[in-house]
Design a protein around this motif. Structure first.
Motif, PDB file in Angstrom:
ATOM      1  N   GLN A 287       0.802  -1.236   0.000  1.00 18.38           N
ATOM      2  CA  GLN A 287       0.000   0.000   0.000  1.00 18.38           C
ATOM      3  C   GLN A 287       0.831   1.281   0.000  1.00 18.38           C
ATOM      4  O   GLN A 287       0.617   2.158   0.830  1.00 18.38           O
ATOM      5  CB  GLN A 287      -0.876   0.046   1.259  1.00 18.38           C
ATOM      6  CG  GLN A 287      -2.165  -0.726   1.183  1.00 18.38           C
ATOM      7  CD  GLN A 287      -2.890  -0.718   2.527  1.00 18.38           C
ATOM      8  OE1 GLN A 287      -2.982  -1.730   3.193  1.00 18.38           O
ATOM      9  NE2 GLN A 287      -3.400   0.422   2.938  1.00 18.38           N
ATOM     10  N   GLY A 288       1.830   1.376  -0.873  1.00 15.43           N
ATOM     11  CA  GLY A 288       2.574   2.631  -0.995  1.00 15.43           C
ATOM     12  C   GLY A 288       3.679   2.836   0.031  1.00 15.43           C
ATOM     13  O   GLY A 288       4.311   3.890   0.075  1.00 15.43           O
ATOM     14  N   ILE A 289       3.901   1.837   0.891  1.00 13.13           N
ATOM     15  CA  ILE A 289       4.990   1.949   1.881  1.00 13.13           C
ATOM     16  C   ILE A 289       5.796   0.642   1.850  1.00 13.13           C
ATOM     17  O   ILE A 289       5.400  -0.328   1.200  1.00 13.13           O
ATOM     18  CB  ILE A 289       4.462   2.177   3.319  1.00 13.13           C
ATOM     19  CG1 ILE A 289       3.482   1.070   3.743  1.00 13.13           C
ATOM     20  CG2 ILE A 289       3.779   3.512   3.454  1.00 13.13           C
ATOM     21  CD1 ILE A 289       4.051  -0.015   4.537  1.00 13.13           C
ATOM     22  N   THR A 290       6.933   0.650   2.552  1.00  7.99           N
ATOM     23  CA  THR A 290       7.627  -0.614   2.825  1.00  7.99           C
ATOM     24  C   THR A 290       7.839  -0.664   4.330  1.00  7.99           C
ATOM     25  O   THR A 290       8.263   0.338   4.924  1.00  7.99           O
ATOM     26  CB  THR A 290       8.998  -0.653   2.120  1.00  7.99           C
ATOM     27  OG1 THR A 290       8.793  -0.455   0.715  1.00  7.99           O
ATOM     28  CG2 THR A 290       9.693  -2.002   2.320  1.00  7.99           C
ATOM     29  N   TYR A 291       7.490  -1.783   4.959  1.00  2.64           N
ATOM     30  CA  TYR A 291       7.773  -1.877   6.400  1.00  2.64           C
ATOM     31  C   TYR A 291       8.870  -2.882   6.659  1.00  2.64           C
ATOM     32  O   TYR A 291       9.061  -3.840   5.906  1.00  2.64           O
ATOM     33  CB  TYR A 291       6.523  -2.116   7.232  1.00  2.64           C
ATOM     34  CG  TYR A 291       5.762  -3.411   7.054  1.00  2.64           C
ATOM     35  CD1 TYR A 291       4.724  -3.507   6.133  1.00  2.64           C
ATOM     36  CD2 TYR A 291       6.018  -4.529   7.845  1.00  2.64           C
ATOM     37  CE1 TYR A 291       3.980  -4.681   5.992  1.00  2.64           C
ATOM     38  CE2 TYR A 291       5.278  -5.702   7.724  1.00  2.64           C
ATOM     39  CZ  TYR A 291       4.255  -5.763   6.792  1.00  2.64           C
ATOM     40  OH  TYR A 291       3.528  -6.925   6.666  1.00  2.64           O
ATOM     41  N   ILE A 292       9.629  -2.594   7.736  1.00  3.87           N
ATOM     42  CA  ILE A 292      10.840  -3.364   8.029  1.00  3.87           C
ATOM     43  C   ILE A 292      10.792  -3.817   9.488  1.00  3.87           C
ATOM     44  O   ILE A 292      10.548  -3.006  10.385  1.00  3.87           O
ATOM     45  CB  ILE A 292      12.091  -2.462   7.837  1.00  3.87           C
ATOM     46  CG1 ILE A 292      12.110  -1.835   6.433  1.00  3.87           C
ATOM     47  CG2 ILE A 292      13.376  -3.260   8.085  1.00  3.87           C
ATOM     48  CD1 ILE A 292      12.996  -0.601   6.333  1.00  3.87           C
ATOM     49  N   SER A 428     -14.452  -0.563 -11.101  1.00  2.00           N
ATOM     50  CA  SER A 428     -15.256   0.118 -12.114  1.00  2.00           C
ATOM     51  C   SER A 428     -16.444   0.840 -11.476  1.00  2.00           C
ATOM     52  O   SER A 428     -17.103   1.647 -12.129  1.00  2.00           O
ATOM     53  CB  SER A 428     -15.721  -0.886 -13.181  1.00  2.00           C
ATOM     54  OG  SER A 428     -16.522  -1.849 -12.563  1.00  2.00           O
ATOM     55  N   ASN A 429     -16.741   0.568 -10.210  1.00  2.00           N
ATOM     56  CA  ASN A 429     -17.839   1.248  -9.522  1.00  2.00           C
ATOM     57  C   ASN A 429     -17.385   2.447  -8.710  1.00  2.00           C
ATOM     58  O   ASN A 429     -18.189   3.126  -8.092  1.00  2.00           O
ATOM     59  CB  ASN A 429     -18.498   0.278  -8.535  1.00  2.00           C
ATOM     60  CG  ASN A 429     -19.576  -0.539  -9.190  1.00  2.00           C
ATOM     61  OD1 ASN A 429     -20.672  -0.053  -9.408  1.00  2.00           O
ATOM     62  ND2 ASN A 429     -19.240  -1.760  -9.534  1.00  2.00           N
ATOM     63  N   LEU A 430     -16.058   2.662  -8.669  1.00  2.00           N
ATOM     64  CA  LEU A 430     -15.539   3.720  -7.795  1.00  2.00           C
ATOM     65  C   LEU A 430     -15.616   5.091  -8.461  1.00  2.00           C
ATOM     66  O   LEU A 430     -15.631   5.195  -9.685  1.00  2.00           O
ATOM     67  CB  LEU A 430     -14.070   3.439  -7.461  1.00  2.00           C
ATOM     68  CG  LEU A 430     -13.798   2.402  -6.375  1.00  2.00           C
ATOM     69  CD1 LEU A 430     -12.300   2.142  -6.297  1.00  2.00           C
ATOM     70  CD2 LEU A 430     -14.317   2.877  -5.027  1.00  2.00           C
ATOM     71  N   PHE A 431     -15.634   6.134  -7.656  1.00  2.48           N
ATOM     72  CA  PHE A 431     -15.548   7.488  -8.219  1.00  2.48           C
ATOM     73  C   PHE A 431     -14.229   7.636  -8.957  1.00  2.48           C
ATOM     74  O   PHE A 431     -13.199   7.136  -8.479  1.00  2.48           O
ATOM     75  CB  PHE A 431     -15.565   8.528  -7.087  1.00  2.48           C
ATOM     76  CG  PHE A 431     -16.878   8.615  -6.383  1.00  2.48           C
ATOM     77  CD1 PHE A 431     -18.027   9.017  -7.061  1.00  2.48           C
ATOM     78  CD2 PHE A 431     -16.978   8.301  -5.051  1.00  2.48           C
ATOM     79  CE1 PHE A 431     -19.239   9.097  -6.404  1.00  2.48           C
ATOM     80  CE2 PHE A 431     -18.191   8.387  -4.393  1.00  2.48           C
ATOM     81  CZ  PHE A 431     -19.324   8.779  -5.068  1.00  2.48           C
ATOM     82  N   LYS A 438      -5.406   2.175  -6.126  1.00  2.00           N
ATOM     83  CA  LYS A 438      -5.587   0.804  -5.626  1.00  2.00           C
ATOM     84  C   LYS A 438      -6.634   0.738  -4.509  1.00  2.00           C
ATOM     85  O   LYS A 438      -6.499  -0.059  -3.570  1.00  2.00           O
ATOM     86  CB  LYS A 438      -4.253   0.223  -5.143  1.00  2.00           C
ATOM     87  CG  LYS A 438      -3.242   0.023  -6.248  1.00  2.00           C
ATOM     88  CD  LYS A 438      -2.231  -1.001  -5.813  1.00  2.00           C
ATOM     89  CE  LYS A 438      -1.421  -1.490  -6.996  1.00  2.00           C
ATOM     90  NZ  LYS A 438      -0.484  -2.518  -6.665  1.00  2.00           N
ATOM     91  N   ILE A 439      -7.651   1.601  -4.589  1.00  2.00           N
ATOM     92  CA  ILE A 439      -8.668   1.629  -3.529  1.00  2.00           C
ATOM     93  C   ILE A 439      -9.513   0.349  -3.580  1.00  2.00           C
ATOM     94  O   ILE A 439      -9.912  -0.192  -2.542  1.00  2.00           O
ATOM     95  CB  ILE A 439      -9.577   2.879  -3.671  1.00  2.00           C
ATOM     96  CG1 ILE A 439      -8.741   4.140  -3.553  1.00  2.00           C
ATOM     97  CG2 ILE A 439     -10.708   2.863  -2.635  1.00  2.00           C
ATOM     98  CD1 ILE A 439      -8.175   4.428  -2.194  1.00  2.00           C
ATOM     99  N   GLY A 440      -9.760  -0.153  -4.806  1.00  2.00           N
ATOM    100  CA  GLY A 440     -10.545  -1.387  -4.942  1.00  2.00           C
ATOM    101  C   GLY A 440      -9.860  -2.518  -4.201  1.00  2.00           C
ATOM    102  O   GLY A 440     -10.474  -3.241  -3.408  1.00  2.00           O
TER     103      GLY A 440
END
Ligand code: FAD
Length: 550
Positions: A287-292, A428-431, A438-440
């Motif tokens: 989700q846009g980050i990397t955790y360590i 396809s249903n999202l605004f 990547k909200i879906g």
């Protein structure tokens, strides 16, 4: 809109005090949630009690892997590795939207803990024990192949690699799903209800608990045939209330993770790597980050305020910079962090890293059954062992029915492919304002098919909110209605993990969430202020490793 959740909660508490339960489970982490589900599936009238929010203990602070634990092979914990290895595929099947396949890269490095041959043999054993399908079995990689897969690796020390299969999850979401499913099957589950004391029969057998409702400070007595403590790091404290703490006690080990923006450590997949002394660490993109993480340190401070210190953050940064020298991470890059406690069983003379991760069940003379140790991955088998014991002791005529085929959602996905096509349909249903974020995927991984209910809620709203605010409002409405959200932190930390993976959104939307919760839950100003303070405190804890030597 105003739904009086407080009234519903009050009547649930009143209702529990008039019942005689077959089983009360103390602790709403993954272990307690798994026990509540197994017991309800087996027809036991069950009550699950949690002193704070569900999953607010270790079950929201793990590395979030459903894994066999390659490291434990080295300690020859064969039965543990086998059980967790086999459980990975079972839990994936039961909730494919929550437990996803994840390829893990193990680089073989000079002076590392695994040589090429040892890694290859160890992972073959790992795959064999877990009966991994041939298409998913490990691949041994040359130095060049390893560097193509992960160009950021330190080419001066990398000698090759092995790629193998694991699974990734969200620990708190897994816990909430188990509880929701248990409630579907008739379980009563109450958060912010702490077990303060026990009651006993004339024969000295435990037969009731006194609980304190933290939302009203009212106390209730609830009776039950059997009481199980799955209180994680608090297990010894609960046994003390029963005067049954014996020689066998817990050893707490703290593990911390740091979070950096994915562009600062743009890994192509999860990597399991050696620090400079051969200790193994995970780096996981998501989700846009990397955790360590993680560290592994003996711990004797407050159980309710566990956070990553600057020393731990520096250790994780140094180890990462050693393997990925081009990225040169510093404390400034850290966006968030979290720390959890491993409730391990004490063994004389052993270091935290050497202690077994196996679970253990203790029975006290009063009949209290306690379970501690273990892993997220093994929650289902741990629950099974406890419920079998409860049935043998109290309901000997009942046979145990396994949860191996019990999906974690009422309307489950039957395969991972179904999950992927549902994500496409949802996108396809999202605004259109939310496209490309990547909200879906986020919604389906979090809420399963109920992601569509969240999207429907977005479409029903009118007014001046932006698409992002509408998303927050819809998730909040859904989680208050269906997922026991009582505080703003429940929403930001355990239901949506924004506190760890998207801290800037927490800051941005805190006032909106407080305003909406005030409306929905009819909060007074004092409650709004307490919630604001508790989220601000949690934010400062996520960042304290950056700003001071703790
Ligand atoms: P907890 O989640 O701590 O739950 C116990 C609950 O009991 C708490 O919520 C607490 O509030 C409640 N409680 C306590 N006292 C009372 C009371 N008097 N009344 C009511 N409620 C009470 N495992 C894996 O499989 N994969 C991993 O990747 C992984 N990574 C890990 C990384 C770290 C850093 C750590 C620390 C652990 C990791 N684990 C992992 C292990 C796993 O997270 C734990 O085994 C698991 O979460 C423990 O769950 P639990 O329910 O036993 O405890």
């Amino acid at each position: 809109m105003s739904i009086n959740k407080n009234k519903a909660r009050h009547s649930l508490l009143e209702h529990t005090s008039q019942q005689f339960y077959d089983l009360i489970v103390i602790g709403g982490g993954v272990t307690g949630a798994g026990i509540a589900l197994d017991a309800s599936h087996n027809g036991l009238k069950t009550l699950l009690l949690e002193k704070a929010d569900f999953a607010s203990g270790t079950s929201s602070k793990s590395t979030k892997l459903i894994h066999g634990g390659l490291r434990y092979l080295k300690q020859l914990e064969i039965s543990l590795v086998k059980e967790s290895g086999l459980e990975r595929a079972v839990v994936h099947k039961l909730a494919p939207h929550l437990v996803h396949p994840e390829k893990m890269l193990l680089p073989i490095v000079r002076k590392g803990s695994f040589g090429k041959l040892a890694a290859s043999v160890a992972i073959s054993i790992y795959d064999f024990l877990a009966r991994v399908k041939s298409k998913d079995r490990k691949e041994s990689l040359s130095k060049e192949e390893t560097e193509i897969l992960e160009p950021l690796l330190n080419d001066k020390i990398v000698k090759g690699g092995v790629r193998y299969s694991e699974y990734r999850t969200d620990d708190a979401r897994l816990t909430i799903s188990l509880i929701k499913r248990a409630v579907d099957l008739g379980c009563d589950a109450i958060n912010y209800a702490e077990v303060k004391e026990f009651g006993y029969s004339e024969k000295g057998l435990m037969d009731s608990v006194e609980i304190k409702d933290h939302s009203t400070n009212q106390s209730y007595t609830v009776r039950s045939q059997c009481i199980v403590s799955a209180a994680g790091s608090w297990v010894d404290g609960v046994r003390e209330k029963d005067d049954s703490l014996s020689d066998k006690h817990l050893f707490l080990s703290k593990g911390s993770h740091i979070v950096v923006p994915h562009p600062r450590l743009p890994l192509k997949q999860a990597v399991y790597f050696d620090d400079f002394k051969g200790r193994m660490i995970f780096a996981i993109p998501r989700q846009g980050i990397t955790y360590i993480g993680t560290t592994d340190l003996a711990y004797d401070q407050s159980l309710n305020d566990v956070y990553c210190t600057q020393e731990e953050a520096n250790y994780l940064l140094d180890a990462t910079n050693y393997l990925f020298p081009k990225v040169n991470l510093s404390l400034d890059d850290i966006e968030s962090s979290w720390s959890g406690l491993r409730p391990l069983i004490h063994q004389k003379g052993k270091k935290p890293t050497e202690l077994s991760r196996k679970d253990e069940i203790f029975e006290s003379p009063s009949g209290l059954i306690s379970i501690a140790g273990g892993k997220l991955t093994g929650y289902r088998k741990m629950a099974e062992r406890v419920v079998i014991k409860v049935l043998e002791k109290h309901f000997p005529k009942n046979n145990h029915h396994t949860t191996e085929g019990l999906f974690l959602n009422k309307d489950p996905f039957k395969s991972y492919d179904e999950v992927l096509s549902f994500i496409e349909q949802l996108e396809s249903n999202l605004f259109h304002e939310l496209e490309g974020k990547k909200i879906g995927e986020y919604l389906v991984f979090n809420y399963g098919r109920s992601a569509m209910d969240v999207v429907d809620l977005m479409r029903e709203q009118s007014g001046t909110l932006t698409a992002e605010q509408l998303l927050i409002k819809s998730e909040l409405t859904y989680t208050i209605e269906h997922e026991f959200v009582m505080t703003a932190l429940d929403f930001f930390a355990r239901r949506t993990a924004r506190l760890y993976f998207n801290l800037s959104e927490v800051k941005e939307h805190l006032e909106l969430v407080l305003k909406l919760m005030q409306e929905i839950l009819e909060w007074d100003e004092l409650t709004v202020e307490e919630n604001r303070k508790s989220v601000e405190h949690a934010i400062s804890r996520c960042l304290s490793c950056k700003t001071r030597i703790s």
